[in-house]
Design an enzyme around this catalytic site. Structure first.
Site, PDB file in Angstrom:
ATOM      1  N   ASP A   1      -7.228   2.841  -2.794  1.00  0.00           N
ATOM      2  CA  ASP A   1      -7.934   2.897  -1.508  1.00  0.00           C
ATOM      3  C   ASP A   1      -8.286   4.350  -1.216  1.00  0.00           C
ATOM      4  OD1 ASP A   1      -8.983   2.553   0.990  1.00  0.00           O
ATOM      5  OD2 ASP A   1      -7.168   1.708   1.900  1.00  0.00           O
TER       6      ASP A   1
ATOM      7  N   LYS B   1      -3.071   4.954  -2.348  1.00  0.00           N
ATOM      8  CA  LYS B   1      -4.019   5.736  -1.554  1.00  0.00           C
ATOM      9  C   LYS B   1      -4.384   6.957  -2.389  1.00  0.00           C
ATOM     10  CE  LYS B   1      -3.866   3.489   2.495  1.00  0.00           C
ATOM     11  NZ  LYS B   1      -5.061   2.953   3.162  1.00  0.00           N
TER      12      LYS B   1
ATOM     13  N   ASP C   1     -13.776  -1.943   3.399  1.00  0.00           N
ATOM     14  CA  ASP C   1     -12.832  -2.069   4.503  1.00  0.00           C
ATOM     15  C   ASP C   1     -13.516  -1.511   5.750  1.00  0.00           C
ATOM     16  OD1 ASP C   1     -10.826  -1.534   6.393  1.00  0.00           O
ATOM     17  OD2 ASP C   1      -9.387  -0.752   4.987  1.00  0.00           O
TER      18      ASP C   1
ATOM     19  N   GLY D   1      -4.041  -4.108   6.429  1.00  0.00           N
ATOM     20  CA  GLY D   1      -3.035  -3.778   7.439  1.00  0.00           C
ATOM     21  C   GLY D   1      -3.342  -2.471   8.153  1.00  0.00           C
TER      22      GLY D   1
ATOM     23  N   SER E   1       0.857  -1.164   0.000  1.00  0.00           N
ATOM     24  CA  SER E   1       0.000   0.000   0.000  1.00  0.00           C
ATOM     25  C   SER E   1       0.906   1.232   0.000  1.00  0.00           C
ATOM     26  CB  SER E   1      -0.868  -0.059   1.258  1.00  0.00           C
ATOM     27  OG  SER E   1      -1.597   1.117   1.407  1.00  0.00           O
TER      28      SER E   1
ATOM     29  N   GLU F   1     -11.210   0.474  -3.157  1.00  0.00           N
ATOM     30  CA  GLU F   1     -11.464   0.179  -1.748  1.00  0.00           C
ATOM     31  C   GLU F   1     -12.110   1.366  -1.041  1.00  0.00           C
ATOM     32  OE1 GLU F   1      -7.917  -1.330   0.078  1.00  0.00           O
ATOM     33  OE2 GLU F   1      -8.762  -1.180   2.097  1.00  0.00           O
TER      34      GLU F   1
ATOM     35  N   LYS G   1      -9.877  -7.196   8.422  1.00  0.00           N
ATOM     36  CA  LYS G   1      -8.879  -6.800   9.423  1.00  0.00           C
ATOM     37  C   LYS G   1      -9.376  -7.345  10.754  1.00  0.00           C
ATOM     38  CE  LYS G   1      -7.347  -2.546   7.169  1.00  0.00           C
ATOM     39  NZ  LYS G   1      -7.551  -1.089   7.079  1.00  0.00           N
TER      40      LYS G   1
HETATM   41 MG    MG Z   1      -8.292   0.405   3.452  1.00  0.00          MG
END
Ligand code: MG
Length: 367
Positions: free
Chosen positions: A187, A162, A237, A289, A134, A212, A261
């Site tokens: 994400d 991201k 998520d 993570g 990521s 995401e 997660k």
């Molecule tokens: Mg995420």
């Protein structure tokens, strides 16, 4: 019987800052738990950080719930088994990360008492888990491109970027031109609204593995509207805080992938239930993570050995985050995989001299 529980909060500097739509962080404050029982010491870490940016929980709320409710309950009910623990603390609403931190320590304890690696007790079926990386928001396209090239060379199987409003399609079109065939995902960390649907439609052209958590952290409904509108798979998520939310999201068609997660869903037992449900509905999952230290990473690796974890996980090499980790083991990538430690329990040993040297809070609780 559990005789003693220790809580430490440490301050661990990141190798490089990490920027998401929440903001930029330079270090992590990590809450660690040690559980002492019959000569065995078990460990875990909480997924919380100093500030409540990812969810409402932070180290202060986790500490409060652990000290005022969870630890007294463990001692009063003489609980040691993680399944009993989950049942007995189900009266506490929310605070999944606090509950998960203790449940995980009890799993490590159970595995150590059985003399088995944790992943085997959990029903894991792999010796190595697929590693993705990521990448935080960067100041320039050149900088981002340089990092992507480095990560690909290191062997990561999926690049996740991201993004946030204003730093999305321009970055994607440029990175797709430079890296046409790579496995790429984004994400959003809940930074957009349903009014941005045309922007996500535009992203279909970039052939992303998934988008995401585009919308609000607690949303399920508007994600179903968006998923109906775009070709790219949505992965949830933040919204998936437990089994109930997972089934709600899948029934509504809010996503086609779930990022599991352990901390966010309140522990391994809940994570496994979501995993099994997703497998039955042919929804692939992967392990997300929270910038964990080596202790949390060891639990993530164990989780990702379950069969439905078929997509690349956000489980990266130790050196991606820390110049010095708090355990005796360095996680490295070989042929795109992170090897699963084979020792008993989580299979890694904390370096307590180092942990004490960076601790900013310490307290012991006795039975
Ligand atoms: Mg995420």
């Amino acid at each position: 019987m559990i005789e003693k529980i220790e809580i430490r909060i440490i301050k661990l500097p990141l190798v490089e800052h990490f920027e998401t739509s929440f903001g930029r962080i330079y270090e992590r404050e990590i809450l660690l738990i040690s559980v002492f029982s019959d000569g065995i010491i078990a460990f875990s870490e909480s997924a919380t950080d100093k500030d409540p940016l990812y969810s409402y929980e932070n180290n202060a709320t986790a500490l409060h719930i652990l000290e005022e409710y969870i630890i007294p309950l463990l001692f009063a009910d003489k609980i040691e088994d993680p399944i009993n623990f989950k049942r007995n603390c189900s009266f506490i609403k929310g605070h999944n990360m606090a509950k998960s931190a203790m449940e995980l320590a009890l799993w490590d304890l159970k595995a150590k008492k059985m003399g088995q690696p944790l992943y085997k007790i959990w029903g894991g079926v792999k010796n190595g888990v697929i590693s993705g990386v990521s990448i935080g928001i960067k100041d320039s396209l050149d900088e981002l491109n340089g990092i992507i090239e480095k990560r690909l060379e290191e062997g990561y199987q999926r690049i996740k970027l991201k993004i946030k409003p204003g730093k999305d399609t321009i970055i994607l079109s440029s990175m797709r031109k430079m890296h046409a065939g790579i496995c790429l995902s984004v994400d959003c960390n809940a930074a957009y609204g349903i009014e941005h649907a045309p922007l996500f439609k535009e992203m279909d052209a970039y052939k992303l593995l998934m988008i995401e958590q585009p919308l609000a952290h607690d949303d399920v409904y508007y994600h179903s509207v968006l998923q109906g509108d775009i070709a790219t798979d949505i992965c949830l998520d933040e919204s998936i805080t437990g089994m109930h939310k997972a089934s709600e999201a899948i029934e509504l068609g809010s996503c086609r992938v779930i990022n599991i997660k352990i901390g966010r869903v309140g522990g391994y037992i809940e994570a496994k239930e979501i995993h099994d449900y997703c497998a039955s509905r042919r929804i692939p999952v992967w392990c997300g993570g929270m910038l964990e230290s080596g202790i949390g990473r060891a639990f993530n690796v164990a989780l990702a050995t379950l069969p439905d974890f078929t997509l690349p996980n956000d489980i990266s090499e130790t050196r991606r985050y820390w110049s010095k980790d708090i355990i005796d083991h360095e996680f490295i990538i070989r042929k795109g995989l992170i090897e699963v430690p084979q020792g008993v329990g989580i299979g890694v040993i904390p370096d307590f001299d180092f942990i004490e040297s960076i601790a900013i809070y310490r307290k012991n609780y006795h039975h």
